[in-house]
Design an enzyme around this catalytic site. Structure first.
Site, short mmCIF file in Angstrom:
data_model
loop_
_atom_site.label_atom_id
_atom_site.label_comp_id
_atom_site.label_asym_id
_atom_site.label_seq_id
_atom_site.Cartn_x
_atom_site.Cartn_y
_atom_site.Cartn_z
N ASN A 7 0.75 -0.66 -0.57
CA ASN A 7 0.09 -0.22 0.02
C ASN A 7 0.51 1.15 0.17
O ASN A 7 0.93 1.83 0.86
CB ASN A 7 -1.22 -0.02 1.36
CG ASN A 7 -1.94 1.03 1.58
OD1 ASN A 7 -1.55 2.29 0.20
ND2 ASN A 7 -2.97 1.04 2.44
N ARG A 92 -2.40 -2.05 -3.25
CA ARG A 92 -3.46 -1.46 -3.31
C ARG A 92 -3.96 0.08 -3.95
O ARG A 92 -2.89 0.64 -4.31
CB ARG A 92 -3.43 -0.75 -1.96
CG ARG A 92 -5.01 0.17 -1.72
CD ARG A 92 -5.49 0.60 -0.29
NE ARG A 92 -6.25 1.78 -0.37
CZ ARG A 92 -6.42 2.28 0.61
NH1 ARG A 92 -5.45 3.48 1.58
NH2 ARG A 92 -7.36 3.17 1.11
N ARG A 242 -10.88 15.61 7.42
CA ARG A 242 -11.89 16.45 5.87
C ARG A 242 -13.02 16.41 6.29
O ARG A 242 -13.75 16.02 7.37
CB ARG A 242 -11.74 15.00 5.39
CG ARG A 242 -10.40 14.47 4.61
CD ARG A 242 -10.32 13.62 3.03
NE ARG A 242 -9.36 12.38 4.10
CZ ARG A 242 -9.50 10.93 3.78
NH1 ARG A 242 -10.56 10.56 2.45
NH2 ARG A 242 -8.69 10.05 4.02
N GLU A 385 -8.20 -5.44 4.96
CA GLU A 385 -7.91 -4.78 3.15
C GLU A 385 -6.68 -5.67 3.11
O GLU A 385 -7.00 -5.63 2.27
CB GLU A 385 -7.55 -3.30 3.00
CG GLU A 385 -9.04 -2.49 3.37
CD GLU A 385 -8.68 -0.83 4.16
OE1 GLU A 385 -7.99 -0.45 4.77
OE2 GLU A 385 -9.32 -0.25 3.26
#
Ligand code: ADP
Length: 398
Positions: A7, A92, A242, A385
């Site tokens: 990743n 990923r 965010r 993941e």
């Protein structure tokens, strides 16, 4: 059978070597601060294998150098990856655009296409490309597989994926809702079905992936029918740094009246908003400490966060009509009982309830937190993941 999962971020590489069948993690680690000036004794690579941790200190000029150091640390720990007979390397990749919607064997054309999608994910895809190039150079004979964060949402219904702007402008610039964290939403919804002892095809599910980034999805019969993230991972829920959903007019207002440029607005919405923008901290452990000390800004940040969660929950309950399972995952979702309790408070009329003892139990496993016999199962399912990527890569090449 072993798969190396990579990743690759803008200044970091996270990796795991794992066995896709058993899920056993053979080794894992992280390269940090790639391309940054660091002191010669600063730890920049941490490698865990066989119960020991090896470190590298000093600057890592680029991703290729970072991955070479990782391979050296593997060798020092007694595992030479170049001769280990790896089944695959799973990468990923954040943005698959309209082009990629399933795990894909990487060749020169695929790599070029991923690079071309960088305009849609300028922070992520270039770093993914660099990671892939570095791994291909070190392991030229091992199949490299790209697993896309957007793939699970590729089949969103038109009404859910379309923004109501001039259709010609949208088409010219690839503007639609793509969704992110798809590997996690898919994996977690499959694990939830397994916990329920049901076929995913029979179930309507809502999944809340609440990490530093956060997203929600509505899943009918194993297929995503809506998700909170959009063209970029900025839309939707309130996140660590965010904003999630805001009136797009705010951007215009800031540009017109505050004279802010694109870069400043980008920084504001991606790095200085969300929980951090409201409270000064982005980690929920610190947020809770502030709330306990009576900090009103921290309290407001938490309330805004929960309010947004409930708004999406309401929307997805209506979209699905009937919900079998609501599942929480990722850093906040797995570790924060108050968030789960507050997100679902007062919804007994909808068959949704959280059992306090189950919710606060110190248990790492996938589990129920709704009371026995509840109409709607409320679950906590740890996401993984890396394992999902390893399995997808192994399936593709196997
Ligand atoms: P990422 O999006 O970076 O993968 P994670 O899923 O690892 O994020 O989530 C990281 C966040 O999870 C942290 O910033 C923190 O807010 C939250 N978190 C982690 N551990 C705990 C905990 N024990 N209690 C509450 N929140 C936690």
């Amino acid at each position: 059978m072993q798969v190396l999962v990579i990743n690759s971020g803008s200044s970091s590489i996270k990796y795991q070597l794992l066995e896709p069948d058993s899920g056993e993690v053979v080794a894992s680690g992280q390269v940090s601060r790639i391309g940054e000036p660091v002191a010669a004794d600063a730890p920049t690579v941490e490698h865990h294998s066989d119960g020991q941790t090896l470190e590298h200190h000093g600057s890592v000029p680029d991703h290729a150098a970072g991955l070479r150091i990782v391979f050296d640390l593997f060798a020092r720990g007694g595992r030479d990856l170049t001769t280990a007979g790896l089944t695959a390397v799973g990468h990923r990749v954040v943005h698959g655009g309209e082009v990629f919607y399933r795990p894909t064997l990487i060749d020169d054309d695929v790599l070029r296409s991923i690079d071309e999608l960088s305009s849609l994910a300028p922070l992520h895809n270039p770093a993914n490309v660099t990671g892939i190039e570095s791994a291909r150079a070190l392991l030229p004979d091992v199949p490299q597989v790209a697993v896309f964060d957007t793939a699970f949402f590729h089949g969103l219904p038109d009404a859910a994926k379309t923004y109501a702007i001039d259709a010609k402008v949208a088409a010219a610039h690839g503007i639609r809702r793509y969704g992110f964290h798809g590997t996690s939403h898919e994996y977690v919804s499959e694990q939830a079905a397994r916990l329920l002892g049901r076929d995913p095809a029979e179930l309507n599910q809502i999944v809340f992936h609440l990490g530093n980034g956060a997203s929600a999805s509505a899943i009918r019969g194993g297929r995503a029918v809506d998700t909170s993230m959009g063209l970029t991972p900025l839309e939707g829920l309130v996140m660590g740094t965010r904003s999630g959903d805001i009136d797009p007019g705010i951007l215009l207002h800031l540009a017109r009246t505050a004279g802010m440029g694109i870069g400043e607005i980008d920084d504001l919405l991606n790095r200085d908003s969300g929980i951090k923008g409201l409270s000064g901290v982005n980690d929920f452990r610190e947020l809770f400490r502030l709330i306990e000390s009576g900090d009103t800004a921290a309290r407001l940040a938490y309330d805004v966060y929960v309010h947004r969660l409930r708004r999406y929950l309401g929307a997805y309950l209506v979209e699905l009509g009937r919900v079998d399972a609501i599942t929480f995952t990722a850093g906040v979702g797995e570790n924060s009982p108050p968030v789960r309790a507050d997100a679902l408070a007062g919804l007994e009329g909808f068959g949704i309830a959280v059992d306090t003892e189950r919710n606060t139990a110190k248990d790492r496993a996938a589990r129920y937190i709704s009371p026995a016999g509840s109409e709607v199962a409320v679950l906590v399912v740890p996401t993984d993941e890396e394992l999902a990527i390893a399995r997808a890569a192994a399936r593709l090449v196997g």
